[in-house]
Motif scaffolding. Structure first.
Motif, PDB file in Angstrom:
ATOM      1  N   SER A 256      -3.313   8.936  -6.206  1.00 18.54           N
ATOM      2  CA  SER A 256      -2.172   9.784  -5.879  1.00 18.54           C
ATOM      3  C   SER A 256      -0.872   9.029  -6.153  1.00 18.54           C
ATOM      4  CB  SER A 256      -2.238  10.217  -4.419  1.00 18.54           C
ATOM      5  OG  SER A 256      -2.188   9.081  -3.573  1.00 18.54           O
ATOM      6  N   LEU A 257       0.206   9.769  -6.287  1.00 15.99           N
ATOM      7  CA  LEU A 257       1.493   9.156  -6.613  1.00 15.99           C
ATOM      8  C   LEU A 257       1.928   8.172  -5.537  1.00 15.99           C
ATOM      9  CD1 LEU A 257       3.854   8.911  -8.548  1.00 15.99           C
ATOM     10  CD2 LEU A 257       4.885  10.911  -7.452  1.00 15.99           C
ATOM     11  N   ASP A 258       1.739   8.506  -4.280  1.00 18.61           N
ATOM     12  CA  ASP A 258       2.136   7.572  -3.222  1.00 18.61           C
ATOM     13  C   ASP A 258       1.330   6.277  -3.297  1.00 18.61           C
ATOM     14  OD1 ASP A 258      -0.090   9.162  -2.317  1.00 18.61           O
ATOM     15  OD2 ASP A 258       0.303   8.517  -0.254  1.00 18.61           O
ATOM     16  N   LYS A 259       0.060   6.372  -3.671  1.00 18.84           N
ATOM     17  CA  LYS A 259      -0.755   5.157  -3.820  1.00 18.84           C
ATOM     18  C   LYS A 259      -0.322   4.351  -5.046  1.00 18.84           C
ATOM     19  CE  LYS A 259      -4.748   6.601  -1.197  1.00 18.84           C
ATOM     20  NZ  LYS A 259      -4.009   6.484   0.003  1.00 18.84           N
ATOM     21  N   ARG A 260       0.094   5.021  -6.106  1.00 21.66           N
ATOM     22  CA  ARG A 260       0.592   4.323  -7.296  1.00 21.66           C
ATOM     23  C   ARG A 260       1.885   3.574  -6.973  1.00 21.66           C
ATOM     24  NH1 ARG A 260      -1.321   6.719 -12.474  1.00 21.66           N
ATOM     25  NH2 ARG A 260      -2.989   8.130 -11.902  1.00 21.66           N
ATOM     26  N   ILE A 261       2.749   4.234  -6.220  1.00 23.65           N
ATOM     27  CA  ILE A 261       4.018   3.607  -5.831  1.00 23.65           C
ATOM     28  C   ILE A 261       3.744   2.391  -4.948  1.00 23.65           C
ATOM     29  CG2 ILE A 261       6.121   3.938  -4.451  1.00 23.65           C
ATOM     30  CD1 ILE A 261       6.059   6.909  -5.483  1.00 23.65           C
ATOM     31  N   SER A 262       2.859   2.547  -3.983  1.00 26.65           N
ATOM     32  CA  SER A 262       2.508   1.441  -3.096  1.00 26.65           C
ATOM     33  C   SER A 262       1.870   0.286  -3.868  1.00 26.65           C
ATOM     34  CB  SER A 262       1.554   1.946  -2.003  1.00 26.65           C
ATOM     35  OG  SER A 262       1.155   0.897  -1.166  1.00 26.65           O
TER      36      SER A 262
ATOM     37  N   GLY B  14       1.584  19.524  -1.732  1.00 27.64           N
ATOM     38  CA  GLY B  14       2.475  19.898  -0.640  1.00 27.64           C
ATOM     39  C   GLY B  14       3.633  18.955  -0.390  1.00 27.64           C
ATOM     40  N   TYR B  15       3.796  17.947  -1.240  1.00 26.61           N
ATOM     41  CA  TYR B  15       4.900  17.001  -1.066  1.00 26.61           C
ATOM     42  C   TYR B  15       6.123  17.477  -1.831  1.00 26.61           C
ATOM     43  CZ  TYR B  15       1.283  14.018   0.830  1.00 26.61           C
ATOM     44  OH  TYR B  15       0.258  13.526   1.595  1.00 26.61           O
ATOM     45  N   SER B  16       7.277  17.196  -1.270  1.00 26.07           N
ATOM     46  CA  SER B  16       8.541  17.600  -1.892  1.00 26.07           C
ATOM     47  C   SER B  16       9.149  16.426  -2.648  1.00 26.07           C
ATOM     48  CB  SER B  16       9.518  18.069  -0.814  1.00 26.07           C
ATOM     49  OG  SER B  16       9.936  16.958  -0.017  1.00 26.07           O
ATOM     50  N   ASP B  17      10.201  16.725  -3.406  1.00 26.39           N
ATOM     51  CA  ASP B  17      10.933  15.655  -4.083  1.00 26.39           C
ATOM     52  C   ASP B  17      11.539  14.692  -3.064  1.00 26.39           C
ATOM     53  OD1 ASP B  17      10.240  16.784  -6.505  1.00 26.39           O
ATOM     54  OD2 ASP B  17      12.183  17.752  -6.813  1.00 26.39           O
TER      55      ASP B  17
ATOM     56  N   ARG C 185      10.976  10.713  -3.147  1.00 30.90           N
ATOM     57  CA  ARG C 185      12.094   9.754  -3.094  1.00 30.90           C
ATOM     58  C   ARG C 185      11.953   8.822  -1.897  1.00 30.90           C
ATOM     59  NH1 ARG C 185      15.052  14.325  -4.944  1.00 30.90           N
ATOM     60  NH2 ARG C 185      15.684  14.821  -2.827  1.00 30.90           N
ATOM     61  N   GLY C 186      11.428   9.338  -0.795  1.00 29.45           N
ATOM     62  CA  GLY C 186      11.188   8.504   0.386  1.00 29.45           C
ATOM     63  C   GLY C 186      10.141   7.424   0.125  1.00 29.45           C
TER      64      GLY C 186
ATOM     65  N   ILE D   7      11.428   4.998 -10.394  1.00 28.39           N
ATOM     66  CA  ILE D   7      10.736   5.569 -11.546  1.00 28.39           C
ATOM     67  C   ILE D   7      11.504   5.091 -12.776  1.00 28.39           C
ATOM     68  CG2 ILE D   7      10.111   7.681 -12.778  1.00 28.39           C
ATOM     69  CD1 ILE D   7       8.508   7.351 -10.229  1.00 28.39           C
ATOM     70  N   ALA D   8      10.854   4.289 -13.594  1.00 31.48           N
ATOM     71  CA  ALA D   8      11.493   3.732 -14.782  1.00 31.48           C
ATOM     72  C   ALA D   8      11.447   4.707 -15.949  1.00 31.48           C
ATOM     73  CB  ALA D   8      10.836   2.409 -15.168  1.00 31.48           C
ATOM     74  N   GLU D   9      10.379   5.505 -16.004  1.00 29.23           N
ATOM     75  CA  GLU D   9      10.269   6.516 -17.051  1.00 29.23           C
ATOM     76  C   GLU D   9       9.243   7.554 -16.630  1.00 29.23           C
ATOM     77  OE1 GLU D   9       8.808   4.791 -20.685  1.00 29.23           O
ATOM     78  OE2 GLU D   9       6.860   4.357 -19.828  1.00 29.23           O
ATOM     79  N   VAL D  10       9.420   8.748 -17.165  1.00 28.26           N
ATOM     80  CA  VAL D  10       8.456   9.818 -16.970  1.00 28.26           C
ATOM     81  C   VAL D  10       7.955  10.214 -18.350  1.00 28.26           C
ATOM     82  CG1 VAL D  10       8.064  12.168 -16.156  1.00 28.26           C
ATOM     83  CG2 VAL D  10       9.610  10.654 -14.888  1.00 28.26           C
TER      84      VAL D  10
END
Length: 72
Positions: free
Chosen positions: A12-18, A42-45, A49-50, A59-62
């Motif tokens: 998941s994105l939160d796990k990638r960020i962590s 169900g997560y918002s922008d 950002r949080g 985020i360096a690139e999308v």
């Protein structure tokens, strides 16, 4: 910068960020589908950002293009 493709697609994105933060990276490359999947979960922008702010990651690139080669 950590390329998101070095992590399992099921992450998941939160796990990638962590993971990026814990490995000492301050930037992360993501696919557009990473953000779309987080929104579908169900997560918002604001949530995204949080996660970034809490981990000191940006985020360096999308990368919006995937499967662009004929044999991909």
């Amino acid at each position: 910068m950590l390329f998101s493709g070095t992590l399992p697609l099921s992450s998941s994105l939160d796990k990638r960020i962590s993971a990026a933060a814990h490995a000492g990276f301050d930037g992360l490359s993501v696919w557009g589908r990473d953000v779309a999947n987080a929104r579908a979960d169900g997560y918002s922008d604001v949530d995204i950002r949080g996660w970034l702010a809490a981990n000191g990651v940006r985020i360096a690139e999308v990368d919006g293009v995937w499967d662009w080669t004929p044999d991909a």
